[in-house]
Design a protein around this motif. Structure first.
Motif, short mmCIF file in Angstrom:
data_model
loop_
_atom_site.label_atom_id
_atom_site.label_comp_id
_atom_site.label_asym_id
_atom_site.label_seq_id
_atom_site.Cartn_x
_atom_site.Cartn_y
_atom_site.Cartn_z
N PRO A 82 0.45 -1.12 0.08
CA PRO A 82 -0.15 0.14 0.01
C PRO A 82 1.08 1.63 -0.25
O PRO A 82 0.27 1.90 -1.29
N PRO A 83 2.18 1.56 0.95
CA PRO A 83 2.15 2.31 0.97
C PRO A 83 3.29 2.49 -0.32
O PRO A 83 4.01 3.82 -0.67
N LEU A 84 3.64 1.73 -0.59
CA LEU A 84 4.73 1.59 -2.12
C LEU A 84 3.78 2.33 -3.50
O LEU A 84 3.95 3.06 -4.14
N LEU A 85 2.48 1.71 -3.79
CA LEU A 85 1.35 2.15 -4.81
C LEU A 85 1.26 3.73 -4.59
O LEU A 85 1.49 4.37 -5.73
N LEU A 86 1.19 4.34 -3.30
CA LEU A 86 1.16 5.69 -2.83
C LEU A 86 1.90 6.64 -3.90
O LEU A 86 2.26 7.21 -4.14
N ASP B 53 18.77 -6.46 9.23
CA ASP B 53 17.57 -5.96 10.20
C ASP B 53 17.47 -5.13 10.26
O ASP B 53 16.63 -3.59 10.16
N THR B 54 18.28 -3.84 10.69
CA THR B 54 18.08 -2.82 11.31
C THR B 54 18.35 -1.18 10.17
O THR B 54 17.33 -0.58 10.48
N CYS B 55 18.18 -2.24 8.86
CA CYS B 55 18.43 -0.93 7.50
C CYS B 55 17.06 -1.35 7.18
O CYS B 55 16.24 -0.33 6.89
N LEU B 56 16.46 -2.55 6.96
CA LEU B 56 15.20 -2.82 6.82
C LEU B 56 14.79 -2.13 7.42
O LEU B 56 13.42 -1.58 7.02
N PHE B 57 14.26 -2.27 8.56
CA PHE B 57 13.15 -1.57 9.75
C PHE B 57 13.54 -0.31 9.79
O PHE B 57 12.07 0.46 10.40
N PHE B 58 14.76 0.57 9.81
CA PHE B 58 14.00 1.48 9.34
C PHE B 58 13.27 2.28 8.05
O PHE B 58 12.53 3.21 8.61
N PHE B 59 13.48 1.60 6.98
CA PHE B 59 12.89 2.09 5.65
C PHE B 59 11.31 1.41 5.92
O PHE B 59 10.48 2.39 5.66
N LEU B 60 11.13 0.41 6.84
CA LEU B 60 9.64 -0.61 7.45
C LEU B 60 8.85 1.09 7.91
O LEU B 60 7.65 0.95 8.12
N GLY B 61 9.94 1.20 9.54
CA GLY B 61 9.15 2.29 10.31
C GLY B 61 9.36 2.77 9.82
O GLY B 61 8.10 3.82 10.21
N TRP B 62 9.64 3.74 8.43
CA TRP B 62 9.19 5.01 7.49
C TRP B 62 8.02 4.77 6.54
O TRP B 62 7.28 5.87 7.19
N LEU B 63 8.00 3.31 6.70
CA LEU B 63 6.82 3.35 5.69
C LEU B 63 5.29 3.18 6.81
O LEU B 63 4.34 3.98 6.28
N ARG B 64 6.19 2.95 8.38
CA ARG B 64 4.86 2.23 9.27
C ARG B 64 4.42 4.34 9.64
O ARG B 64 2.95 4.38 9.32
N GLN B 65 5.44 5.29 9.60
CA GLN B 65 5.13 6.51 9.84
C GLN B 65 4.12 7.14 9.16
O GLN B 65 3.42 7.91 9.14
N LEU B 66 4.49 6.74 7.83
CA LEU B 66 3.87 7.83 6.10
C LEU B 66 2.85 7.65 6.44
O LEU B 66 1.82 8.42 6.03
N THR B 67 2.72 6.01 6.60
CA THR B 67 1.07 5.65 6.75
C THR B 67 0.55 5.05 7.73
O THR B 67 -0.44 3.92 7.76
N SER B 68 0.01 5.83 8.79
CA SER B 68 0.12 4.93 10.15
C SER B 68 -1.39 4.91 10.11
O SER B 68 -2.64 4.96 11.18
N TRP B 69 -2.16 6.01 9.10
CA TRP B 69 -3.96 6.08 8.99
C TRP B 69 -4.67 4.83 8.45
O TRP B 69 -5.15 4.69 8.41
N LEU B 70 -3.67 4.23 7.94
CA LEU B 70 -3.78 2.71 7.08
C LEU B 70 -4.61 2.28 7.61
O LEU B 70 -3.66 2.03 9.22
N PRO B 71 -5.76 1.27 7.89
CA PRO B 71 -5.88 0.44 8.84
C PRO B 71 -5.05 -1.15 9.09
O PRO B 71 -3.80 -1.39 8.15
N HIS B 72 -4.28 -1.65 10.27
CA HIS B 72 -3.73 -2.60 10.53
C HIS B 72 -1.98 -2.54 10.37
O HIS B 72 -1.36 -3.52 10.64
N THR B 73 -2.10 -1.29 10.62
CA THR B 73 -0.38 -0.44 9.96
C THR B 73 0.37 -1.20 11.62
O THR B 73 1.38 -2.23 10.97
N GLU B 74 -0.70 -1.12 12.70
CA GLU B 74 -0.27 -0.91 13.47
C GLU B 74 -0.01 -2.70 14.11
O GLU B 74 1.30 -3.16 14.69
N SER B 75 -0.99 -3.84 13.90
CA SER B 75 -0.72 -4.93 13.99
C SER B 75 0.14 -5.93 12.51
O SER B 75 0.97 -6.45 13.36
N LEU B 76 0.46 -5.26 11.09
CA LEU B 76 1.62 -6.00 10.55
C LEU B 76 2.28 -5.22 11.19
O LEU B 76 3.34 -6.04 11.33
#
Length: 281
Positions: A41-45, A163-186
């Motif tokens: 979802p965030p990459l598509l946006l 993992d530190t590099c990967l989850f820095f990127f994923l954490g950025w996407l998490r904050q960028l699209t925190s308004w999408l459903p189930h972001t925190e669960s995923l």
């Protein structure tokens, strides 16, 4: 047309996240599924707004005169927010790394680490592509040699998978699209699977029961750093996560590695908006 692209991307991103309900399948199946639903979802946006930005506010296929400027403004706003957020997280990370690099270097059974002279029980990789291993005096005093080597093997797994590099990127996407459903669960699912993957890597070098015992000895240590580029062995882990990690260690799954190439096919969908750019007039 541009506004329709943005709206369609929003609807599809929302639907894909809404599709997530709970973990399903084996450990090896859960990781690619969770990662795909988190990433797509965030990459598509991002690709859609980038395509609209590249095409500009004008075009021959416009339903309303103002439609191009609205979609263009939305694209600039989203991309601008994404860029500022990235810079903010990177700046914060560099500040923390500069502080950590002031700690003395010690060698723990041949492994270089930054020594945190504190009684708390703590061990983590902190950084980006080449992270620093930080280990506390409290951990050295608490664990015996076999359990300490098990913890170091776990952190070596995080280093192997970047993992530190990967989850820095994923954490950025998490904050960028925190308004999408189930972001925190995923996000919590990915954190759990990250730790299980590092546990599995460690069991290639140490006994799985030793690693499980070490986890129980240091579980729910005080929070030192709660950032995306930190991979700590055990830091305020939810009880169900501890149980699942121990179950996985006892089961010794065949593999919790990177998703197979075929599981990434769906990510081709994020490139579709970019294909529109050459045909824009």
């Amino acid at each position: 047309m541009h506004l329709l692209m943005v709206v369609m991307a929003l609807i599809l991103a929302w639907y894909l996240r809404y599709y997530w309900s709970s973990p399903m399948g084996s450990w090896t199946e859960r990781f690619p599924r969770a990662l795909l639903l988190f990433l797509l979802p965030p990459l598509l946006l991002l690709t859609t707004t980038f395509a609209v930005f590249c095409m500009g506010p004008h075009g021959h296929i416009m339903v309303w005169g103002w439609e191009g400027w609205v979609s263009y403004g939305l694209a600039i706003s989203f991309l601008g927010f994404a860029g500022v957020l990235w810079l903010k997280l990177a700046w914060e990370g560099n500040r923390i790394l500069e502080q950590i690099r002031t700690y003395p270097i010690v060698y723990v059974y041949g492994t270089p680490a930054r020594l945190l002279n504190a009684p708390l029980v703590y061990c983590a990789l902190i950084g980006f592509w080449e992270p620093e291993l930080i280990i506390s005096q409290g951990l050295l005093d608490t664990l015996d040699v076999p359990h300490l080597k098990a913890v170091l093997a776990h952190e070596d797994g995080h280093r192997h998978y970047r993992d530190t590099c990967l989850f820095f990127f994923l954490g950025w996407l998490r904050q960028l699209t925190s308004w999408l459903p189930h972001t925190e669960s995923l996000w919590q699912e990915l954190l759990l699977l990250r730790e299980i993957r590092a546990d599995y890597w460690a069991t290639r070098q140490v006994d799985n029961l030793l690693l499980a015992e070490a986890l129980l000895l240091v579980v729910n240590t005080p929070i030192l750093l709660e950032v995306n580029f930190c991979a700590a062995f055990a830091q305020h882990i939810p009880t169900n996560h501890v149980t699942q990690r121990i179950d996985a260690l006892l089961q010794q799954p065949d593999s919790i590695a990177q998703p197979k190439i075929w599981s990434w096919v769906w990510l081709i969908l994020v490139l579709v908006p970019l294909l529109v750019i050459p045909f824009h007039h």
